[in-house]
Design an enzyme around this catalytic site. Structure first.
Site, PDB file in Angstrom:
ATOM      1  N   SER A  64       0.792  -1.143  -0.152  1.00 50.00           N
ATOM      2  CA  SER A  64      -0.035   0.149  -0.008  1.00 50.00           C
ATOM      3  C   SER A  64       0.761   1.221  -0.197  1.00 50.00           C
ATOM      4  O   SER A  64       0.187   2.314  -0.129  1.00 50.00           O
ATOM      5  CB  SER A  64      -1.016   0.112   1.087  1.00 50.00           C
ATOM      6  OG  SER A  64      -2.048  -0.681   0.790  1.00 50.00           O
ATOM      7  N   LYS A  67       0.284   3.231  -3.114  1.00 49.81           N
ATOM      8  CA  LYS A  67      -0.876   4.518  -3.101  1.00 49.81           C
ATOM      9  C   LYS A  67      -0.400   5.766  -2.976  1.00 49.81           C
ATOM     10  O   LYS A  67      -1.206   6.626  -3.789  1.00 49.81           O
ATOM     11  CB  LYS A  67      -1.961   3.987  -1.945  1.00 49.81           C
ATOM     12  CG  LYS A  67      -2.392   2.401  -2.057  1.00 49.81           C
ATOM     13  CD  LYS A  67      -3.344   2.209  -0.970  1.00 49.81           C
ATOM     14  CE  LYS A  67      -3.926   0.809  -1.084  1.00 49.81           C
ATOM     15  NZ  LYS A  67      -4.616   0.305   0.297  1.00 49.81           N
ATOM     16  N   TYR A 189      -4.015  -2.559  -9.814  1.00 51.02           N
ATOM     17  CA  TYR A 189      -3.800  -2.315  -8.558  1.00 51.02           C
ATOM     18  C   TYR A 189      -2.975  -3.415  -7.933  1.00 51.02           C
ATOM     19  O   TYR A 189      -2.165  -3.204  -6.950  1.00 51.02           O
ATOM     20  CB  TYR A 189      -5.422  -2.442  -7.887  1.00 51.02           C
ATOM     21  CG  TYR A 189      -5.215  -2.538  -6.314  1.00 51.02           C
ATOM     22  CD1 TYR A 189      -4.680  -1.459  -5.869  1.00 51.02           C
ATOM     23  CD2 TYR A 189      -5.484  -3.615  -5.729  1.00 51.02           C
ATOM     24  CE1 TYR A 189      -4.760  -1.288  -4.312  1.00 51.02           C
ATOM     25  CE2 TYR A 189      -5.236  -3.795  -4.448  1.00 51.02           C
ATOM     26  CZ  TYR A 189      -5.144  -2.567  -3.581  1.00 51.02           C
ATOM     27  OH  TYR A 189      -4.963  -2.592  -2.296  1.00 51.02           O
ATOM     28  N   TYR A 241      -4.437   3.993   8.040  1.00 51.79           N
ATOM     29  CA  TYR A 241      -5.976   3.244   8.252  1.00 51.79           C
ATOM     30  C   TYR A 241      -6.522   3.735   9.764  1.00 51.79           C
ATOM     31  O   TYR A 241      -6.112   4.785  10.304  1.00 51.79           O
ATOM     32  CB  TYR A 241      -5.639   1.694   8.038  1.00 51.79           C
ATOM     33  CG  TYR A 241      -4.930   1.293   6.824  1.00 51.79           C
ATOM     34  CD1 TYR A 241      -5.469   1.753   5.709  1.00 51.79           C
ATOM     35  CD2 TYR A 241      -3.973   0.637   6.853  1.00 51.79           C
ATOM     36  CE1 TYR A 241      -4.888   1.509   4.418  1.00 51.79           C
ATOM     37  CE2 TYR A 241      -3.246   0.306   5.577  1.00 51.79           C
ATOM     38  CZ  TYR A 241      -3.762   0.894   4.404  1.00 51.79           C
ATOM     39  OH  TYR A 241      -2.892   0.480   3.257  1.00 51.79           O
ATOM     40  N   VAL A 259       1.276  -3.506   3.822  1.00 53.84           N
ATOM     41  CA  VAL A 259       1.232  -5.102   4.364  1.00 53.84           C
ATOM     42  C   VAL A 259       2.355  -5.835   4.223  1.00 53.84           C
ATOM     43  O   VAL A 259       2.595  -6.913   4.878  1.00 53.84           O
ATOM     44  CB  VAL A 259      -0.194  -5.911   4.310  1.00 53.84           C
ATOM     45  CG1 VAL A 259      -1.188  -5.240   4.750  1.00 53.84           C
ATOM     46  CG2 VAL A 259      -0.257  -6.041   2.883  1.00 53.84           C
TER      47      VAL A 259
HETATM   48  N1  GLN Z   1      -2.525  -5.524  -1.723  1.00 50.42           N
HETATM   49  C1  GLN Z   1      -2.969  -5.194  -0.437  1.00 50.42           C
HETATM   50  C2  GLN Z   1      -4.392  -5.567  -0.489  1.00 50.42           C
HETATM   51  O1  GLN Z   1      -4.729  -5.318  -1.383  1.00 50.42           O
HETATM   52  C3  GLN Z   1      -2.482  -3.978   0.033  1.00 50.42           C
HETATM   53  C4  GLN Z   1      -3.148  -3.649   1.526  1.00 50.42           C
HETATM   54  C5  GLN Z   1      -2.206  -2.893   2.321  1.00 50.42           C
HETATM   55  O2  GLN Z   1      -0.874  -2.857   1.863  1.00 50.42           O
HETATM   56  N2  GLN Z   1      -2.555  -2.438   3.318  1.00 50.42           N
HETATM   57  O3  GLN Z   1      -4.895  -6.096   0.391  1.00 50.42           O
END
Ligand code: GLN
Length: 305
Positions: A64, A67, A189, A241, A259
């Site tokens: 993420s 992003k 994505y 988050y 993650v």
């Molecule tokens: N690729 C992970 C997902 O879509 C990204 C989530 C994350 O890093 N918080 O669940």
């Protein structure tokens, strides 16, 4: 300030704790195989001074953290029009939550929860077509001055198991808030999340966010000063988050986690920083990465507050 000494000290404090808390992400099988016994930290100041310690040159899945960079491209391409499709409020919910999308009619709360990042990927596809992903990679390579690529195994693993993300994309398509075919959007994505980088590269790449939007090496505008300020604001309020309040309270830096265990942090006008340790806490943020950022702020007194 002797940043190298600071990072060496943090590494020395964190290393004995490896394996003592948190768990590696297991819902993406390729990530479940990553050893939690790793910790890296790297920073780059606005003037180009660098410091790094631990496993700072070991590549990991940026997940993420990507992003931030896709949002940057979308803001650059669309300006204010981007916000017709995506909100700017913290969600207070887990990153992959579906619940708010129903009541908010397919408009994700912010660009950093999964739904929001999928909406950003849709915008990038509308802007760049088949070149959308290549543009993300090009931007990252330009920002960190090194080639950057997608880990194909992680990308496939996400595609094989990303049922919740598929649900989010289809849900938005059902509301008419996704313009492109969900499969195409998810391909972008999943692949952006599967980009592999190391702490040093990420710290360099995020340099434009502490330089009022200016490229960390050549100074050309990546985004405007106002846009950079806004990306930082979103990182502070939404980048980690449902732990964003706690991150602001304990660390006080705009942060974006992934993650894969990475967290990128920015101190405007001063430096960009990346920490990485794969074991995550219950909110999907790196357990030791978070602790390392707390140590950094305590030791240096550097924070936006
Ligand atoms: N690729 C992970 C997902 O879509 C990204 C989530 C994350 O890093 N918080 O669940």
């Amino acid at each position: 300030m002797d940043f190298q000494a600071v990072l060496d000290d943090i590494d020395a404090q964190i290393r004995p704790l490896l394996g003592t808390g948190g768990r590696v992400a297991s819902y993406i099988p390729a990530l479940a195989r990553v050893s939690p016994q790793q910790f890296g930290i790297a920073l780059r100041t606005c003037e180009g001074q660098e410091a790094a310690a631990g496993d700072a040159t070991t590549p990991f899945s940026i997940q993420s953290m990507s992003k931030v960079f896709t949002l940057t491209l979308a803001i650059r391409g669309l300006g204010e029009a981007l916000w017709q499709r995506i909100g700017r409020e913290p969600s207070g919910s887990p990153f992959n939550s579906l619940v708010q999308l129903e009541t908010e009619r397919g408009i994700p709360r912010n660009p950093f929860i999964n739904a929001g990042a999928i909406a950003v990927a849709d915008r990038l596809l509308s802007l760049g077509g088949d070149e959308a992903l290549a543009k993300v990679l090009q931007m990252l390579s330009s920002l960190c001055r090194e080639p950057v690529h997608i880990d194909a195994e992680v990308a496939q693993s996400e595609a094989d198991t990303g049922f919740r993300n598929a649900a989010l994309a289809n849900f938005m398509r059902g509301f008419g808030t996704l313009d492109n075919e969900p499969g195409r959007v998810l391909d972008v994505y999943f692949k952006q999340c599967a980009i592999a980088m190391n702490c040093q590269q990420v710290a360099r790449a995020a340099g434009y966010l502490c330089r009022d939007g200016a490229h960390p090496y050549d100074g050309t505008p990546v985004i405007s000063e106002t846009q950079a300020r806004r990306v930082n604001a979103l990182m502070l309020t939404c980048g980690t988050y449902d732990a964003a309040g706690e991150f602001a309270f304990r660390i006080g830096l705009p942060c974006k986690s992934g993650v894969g265990g990475g967290i990128v942090a920015v101190l405007p006008d001063r430096l960009s920083l990346c920490v990485w340790s794969p074991a995550l806490d219950g909110t999907g943020n790196s357990h030791l990465g978070r602790m390392a950022l707390e140590l950094f702020v305590a030791r240096t007194g550097l924070s936006v507050f």
